[in-house]
Design a protein around this motif. Structure first.
Motif, mmCIF file in Angstrom:
data_model
loop_
_atom_site.group_PDB
_atom_site.id
_atom_site.type_symbol
_atom_site.label_atom_id
_atom_site.label_comp_id
_atom_site.label_asym_id
_atom_site.label_seq_id
_atom_site.Cartn_x
_atom_site.Cartn_y
_atom_site.Cartn_z
ATOM 1 N N ASP A 150 0.818 -1.213 0.000
ATOM 2 C CA ASP A 150 0.000 0.000 0.000
ATOM 3 C C ASP A 150 0.853 1.265 0.000
ATOM 4 O O ASP A 150 0.403 2.324 -0.460
ATOM 5 C CB ASP A 150 -0.969 0.002 1.186
ATOM 6 C CG ASP A 150 -0.294 -0.273 2.508
ATOM 7 O OD1 ASP A 150 0.880 -0.692 2.510
ATOM 8 O OD2 ASP A 150 -0.955 -0.087 3.552
ATOM 9 N N TYR A 151 2.078 1.169 0.507
ATOM 10 C CA TYR A 151 2.989 2.323 0.471
ATOM 11 C C TYR A 151 3.264 2.726 -0.972
ATOM 12 O O TYR A 151 3.219 3.905 -1.326
ATOM 13 C CB TYR A 151 4.297 1.975 1.177
ATOM 14 C CG TYR A 151 5.395 3.004 0.960
ATOM 15 C CD1 TYR A 151 5.485 4.129 1.775
ATOM 16 C CD2 TYR A 151 6.334 2.844 -0.056
ATOM 17 C CE1 TYR A 151 6.484 5.075 1.571
ATOM 18 C CE2 TYR A 151 7.339 3.784 -0.262
ATOM 19 C CZ TYR A 151 7.404 4.892 0.555
ATOM 20 O OH TYR A 151 8.385 5.829 0.345
ATOM 21 N N TRP A 152 3.547 1.740 -1.829
ATOM 22 C CA TRP A 152 3.898 2.021 -3.220
ATOM 23 C C TRP A 152 2.683 2.506 -4.009
ATOM 24 O O TRP A 152 2.823 3.271 -4.967
ATOM 25 C CB TRP A 152 4.500 0.773 -3.860
ATOM 26 C CG TRP A 152 5.703 0.295 -3.119
ATOM 27 C CD1 TRP A 152 5.774 -0.774 -2.275
ATOM 28 C CD2 TRP A 152 6.995 0.906 -3.099
ATOM 29 N NE1 TRP A 152 7.041 -0.885 -1.752
ATOM 30 C CE2 TRP A 152 7.816 0.130 -2.233
ATOM 31 C CE3 TRP A 152 7.550 2.013 -3.734
ATOM 32 C CZ2 TRP A 152 9.151 0.437 -1.999
ATOM 33 C CZ3 TRP A 152 8.881 2.323 -3.501
ATOM 34 C CH2 TRP A 152 9.667 1.546 -2.635
ATOM 35 N N ILE A 153 1.499 2.080 -3.607
ATOM 36 C CA ILE A 153 0.286 2.597 -4.241
ATOM 37 C C ILE A 153 0.047 4.040 -3.812
ATOM 38 O O ILE A 153 -0.248 4.910 -4.630
ATOM 39 C CB ILE A 153 -0.934 1.725 -3.875
ATOM 40 C CG1 ILE A 153 -0.764 0.311 -4.426
ATOM 41 C CG2 ILE A 153 -2.227 2.348 -4.404
ATOM 42 C CD1 ILE A 153 -1.825 -0.657 -3.958
ATOM 43 N N ASP A 154 0.212 4.302 -2.516
ATOM 44 C CA ASP A 154 -0.077 5.632 -1.988
ATOM 45 C C ASP A 154 0.809 6.706 -2.591
ATOM 46 O O ASP A 154 0.337 7.809 -2.899
ATOM 47 C CB ASP A 154 0.074 5.642 -0.461
ATOM 48 C CG ASP A 154 -1.102 5.000 0.246
ATOM 49 O OD1 ASP A 154 -2.151 4.846 -0.392
ATOM 50 O OD2 ASP A 154 -0.967 4.646 1.433
ATOM 51 N N ILE A 155 2.108 6.419 -2.773
ATOM 52 C CA ILE A 155 2.966 7.471 -3.318
ATOM 53 C C ILE A 155 2.630 7.754 -4.783
ATOM 54 O O ILE A 155 2.963 8.821 -5.302
ATOM 55 C CB ILE A 155 4.457 7.144 -3.163
ATOM 56 C CG1 ILE A 155 4.850 5.904 -3.958
ATOM 57 C CG2 ILE A 155 4.844 7.014 -1.709
ATOM 58 C CD1 ILE A 155 6.350 5.661 -3.959
ATOM 59 N N ALA A 156 1.956 6.809 -5.435
ATOM 60 C CA ALA A 156 1.575 7.023 -6.825
ATOM 61 C C ALA A 156 0.284 7.832 -6.957
ATOM 62 O O ALA A 156 0.118 8.603 -7.909
ATOM 63 C CB ALA A 156 1.416 5.685 -7.540
ATOM 64 N N ILE A 157 -0.635 7.672 -5.993
ATOM 65 C CA ILE A 157 -1.944 8.320 -6.155
ATOM 66 C C ILE A 157 -2.282 9.310 -5.048
ATOM 67 O O ILE A 157 -3.351 9.929 -5.087
ATOM 68 C CB ILE A 157 -3.067 7.263 -6.245
ATOM 69 C CG1 ILE A 157 -3.245 6.536 -4.901
ATOM 70 C CG2 ILE A 157 -2.796 6.271 -7.369
ATOM 71 C CD1 ILE A 157 -4.432 5.585 -4.888
#
Length: 208
Positions: free
Chosen positions: A49-56
């Motif tokens: 979820d960290y990698w998703i959050d920094i994208a969106i």
């Protein structure tokens, strides 16, 4: 199974409370025989979820600051799927501002999709994915209260249909035989079985 609530992948299963963010317990990483670069799956404290959050997160923040302007920003990427956007976005690492992160390789995108949703979901609209994610989180730490609709959410659709003019109401239970252009470029002709053809305005060509 009432005795086991958790996740299973690559024959590795864990109870939900035993899953540690940033530890490759499911063996996705290359060092474990998987296909995902280890710098994504083996950074303690940085789960998928960290990698998703920094994208969106930029889009989510803007939506909560001002829904109108946030939507305008989001719609600039309406032509993208989630997978397509993740392959081209570029942002700075929140923990290391001097470092850029982005343009996830396909293996990382597949991993995020597996952990976040299900097969094929990231091929759907980027806008839809961001809105879905926003529904269940708040970047400003507000308490999100949910409401149930007595009789089911179909009542919302029924109410909207009731407000539409008769010419714009959806036709249900009709088998479409053909969709054809008309002499007017702003309209399409829809042909049904056992019903007269209907013309619909094509808003995408309304200025032609």
């Amino acid at each position: 199974n009432a005795e086991y609530m958790g996740a299973l992948y690559n024959t590795n299963k864990f109870r939900e409370n035993d899953i540690i963010p940033g530890i490759d317990q499911f063996r996705f990483g290359k060092s474990s025989g998987g296909f995902v670069p280890d710098e994504y799956v083996n950074q303690r404290g940085r789960g998928y979820d960290y990698w998703i959050d920094i994208a969106i997160s930029e889009f989510k923040d803007k939506l909560f600051e001002n829904f109108t302007t946030g939507t305008e920003l989001l719609l600039k990427y309406d032509h993208d799927s989630m997978a397509n956007y993740l392959q081209k976005f570029l942002t700075r690492d929140p923990l290391h501002p001097e470092k850029f992160i982005g343009r996830y390789p396909p293996s990382v995108i597949n991993w995020l999709e597996t952990m976040d949703t299900g097969t094929g979901i990231y091929d759907l609209a980027f806008v839809e994915t961001v809105l879905d994610n926003t529904e269940f989180s708040s970047p400003v730490n507000e308490v999100i209260e949910w409401r149930c609709i007595d009789g089911g959410t179909s009542r919302v659709i029924d109410a909207i249909i009731h407000l539409l003019p008769q010419s714009s109401k959806p036709l249900l239970g009709r088998k479409v035989k053909a969709i054809k252009p008309t002499e007017k470029k702003t309209k399409l002709k829809i042909e049904f079985e056992n019903i007269l053809p209907t013309e619909f305005v094509d808003n995408n060509n309304s200025n032609n």
